[in-house]
Scaffold this motif. Structure first.
Motif, mmCIF file in Angstrom:
data_model
loop_
_atom_site.group_PDB
_atom_site.id
_atom_site.type_symbol
_atom_site.label_atom_id
_atom_site.label_comp_id
_atom_site.label_asym_id
_atom_site.label_seq_id
_atom_site.Cartn_x
_atom_site.Cartn_y
_atom_site.Cartn_z
ATOM 1 N N TRP A 188 0.827 -1.204 0.000
ATOM 2 C CA TRP A 188 0.000 0.000 0.000
ATOM 3 C C TRP A 188 0.868 1.264 0.000
ATOM 4 N N ILE A 189 1.886 1.293 0.858
ATOM 5 C CA ILE A 189 2.779 2.453 0.918
ATOM 6 C C ILE A 189 3.477 2.659 -0.422
ATOM 7 N N SER A 190 3.919 1.569 -1.044
ATOM 8 C CA SER A 190 4.604 1.664 -2.339
ATOM 9 C C SER A 190 3.669 2.228 -3.400
ATOM 10 N N GLY A 191 2.426 1.744 -3.423
ATOM 11 C CA GLY A 191 1.457 2.240 -4.399
ATOM 12 C C GLY A 191 1.170 3.718 -4.217
ATOM 13 N N VAL A 192 1.000 4.139 -2.957
ATOM 14 C CA VAL A 192 0.733 5.558 -2.677
ATOM 15 C C VAL A 192 1.927 6.411 -3.078
ATOM 16 N N ALA A 193 3.138 5.920 -2.808
ATOM 17 C CA ALA A 193 4.346 6.671 -3.181
ATOM 18 C C ALA A 193 4.428 6.845 -4.695
ATOM 19 N N ILE A 194 4.192 5.764 -5.435
ATOM 20 C CA ILE A 194 4.244 5.836 -6.898
ATOM 21 C C ILE A 194 3.181 6.807 -7.420
ATOM 22 N N GLY A 195 1.964 6.685 -6.896
ATOM 23 C CA GLY A 195 0.883 7.556 -7.334
ATOM 24 C C GLY A 195 1.149 9.013 -7.011
ATOM 25 N N SER A 196 1.717 9.276 -5.839
ATOM 26 C CA SER A 196 2.013 10.658 -5.439
ATOM 27 C C SER A 196 3.092 11.255 -6.328
ATOM 28 N N ILE A 197 4.113 10.457 -6.648
ATOM 29 C CA ILE A 197 5.185 10.941 -7.522
ATOM 30 C C ILE A 197 4.635 11.220 -8.924
ATOM 31 N N LEU A 198 3.816 10.311 -9.419
ATOM 32 C CA LEU A 198 3.212 10.514 -10.740
ATOM 33 C C LEU A 198 2.315 11.747 -10.749
ATOM 34 N N GLY A 199 1.526 11.894 -9.695
ATOM 35 C CA GLY A 199 0.614 13.026 -9.628
ATOM 36 C C GLY A 199 1.334 14.356 -9.555
ATOM 37 N N ALA A 200 2.511 14.358 -8.899
ATOM 38 C CA ALA A 200 3.255 15.612 -8.744
ATOM 39 C C ALA A 200 4.135 15.926 -9.947
ATOM 40 N N SER A 201 4.546 14.898 -10.695
ATOM 41 C CA SER A 201 5.512 15.117 -11.775
ATOM 42 C C SER A 201 4.886 15.193 -13.158
#
Length: 235
Positions: free
Chosen positions: A148-161
């Motif tokens: 779950w943490i990995s998925g949120v991290a990936i999604g947050s990075i994608l959303g910000a970049s």
């Protein structure tokens, strides 16, 4: 069970948690939350649908009381998860983290794959067996939480970049609860409750302000279900 066997048993959860975590990360970033806020949320809240609701509450400026009550109602089922595993949890040496990280999927894995025999419940278990259960419980919870943490991290990075217009992504919260409702109805088809829920959801639009819509509708629905429980229990 070896550590690798425990990991293999959590692969189906990984295939669900990482995509959903990515969606949550993108959703949170699109609503103006910072990357570090998303990480802390995924680490400390870890409550699935409540995390999506929490983002909406933060954005709309909901009160702490509203947030607490809605979170409590949505996650009330976890009391029964812990009660169902009470004998196993009492037996293992390190139990705080598995209790904290006992999500729906983690509970399903532990309940179907790890259990005490009637003799073990009656006479207790050996120290070696307790350590084995503790490893299974803790490692299963750690693996699932890390997905779950990995998925949120990936999604947050994608959303910000990514330079993408995320307008309308907040509808993912509606879609999530629609799918959860569908899965619940499919496993337990109660037509009366389904119709009643639709009526409550529609009526709440006209009765409660937007800020208190979810809280007011849920509370009224619960009181009505309790008051007319016999009617809804009839086939």
């Amino acid at each position: 069970m070896s550590k690798f066997e425990i990991f293999k048993s959590t692969i189906p959860v990984m295939l669900g948690y990482i995509p959903l975590g990515i969606a949550f990360g993108i959703y949170g970033i699109s609503q103006g939350l910072e990357f570090w806020v998303m990480m802390i949320t995924s680490l400390l809240v870890y409550a699935g649908s409540v995390e999506f609701v929490l983002v909406a509450f933060i954005v709309t400026g909901a009160s702490l009381i509203d947030t607490f009550i809605i979170s409590f109602l949505l996650n009330f089922r976890h009391f029964f998860y812990t009660m169902s595993l009470i004998d196993e949890l009492r037996a293992i040496p390190r139990k705080i983290y598995p209790i904290y990280a006992l999500t729906d999927e983690t509970f399903a894995l532990l309940k179907t794959r790890v259990f005490l025999s009637d003799d073990e419940r009656k006479n207790g278990i050996s120290e070696q067996r307790a350590r084995e259960l503790g490893l299974i419980y803790n490692l299963t919870a750690v693996f699932n939480h890390s997905y779950w943490i990995s998925g949120v991290a990936i999604g947050s990075i994608l959303g910000a970049s990514l330079n993408i217009d995320f307008s309308g992504v907040e509808f993912s919260l509606v879609a999530l609860f629609a799918m959860l409702s569908y899965e619940m109805f499919k496993s337990n088809p109660q037509h009366k409750i389904l119709i009643f829920s639709l009526i409550c959801a529609f009526a709440g639009l006209f009765v409660f302000p937007v800020k208190y819509y979810l809280f007011g509708t849920l509370l009224c629905a619960i009181f009505a279900l309790l008051a007319f429980r016999k009617f809804f229990e009839r086939p």
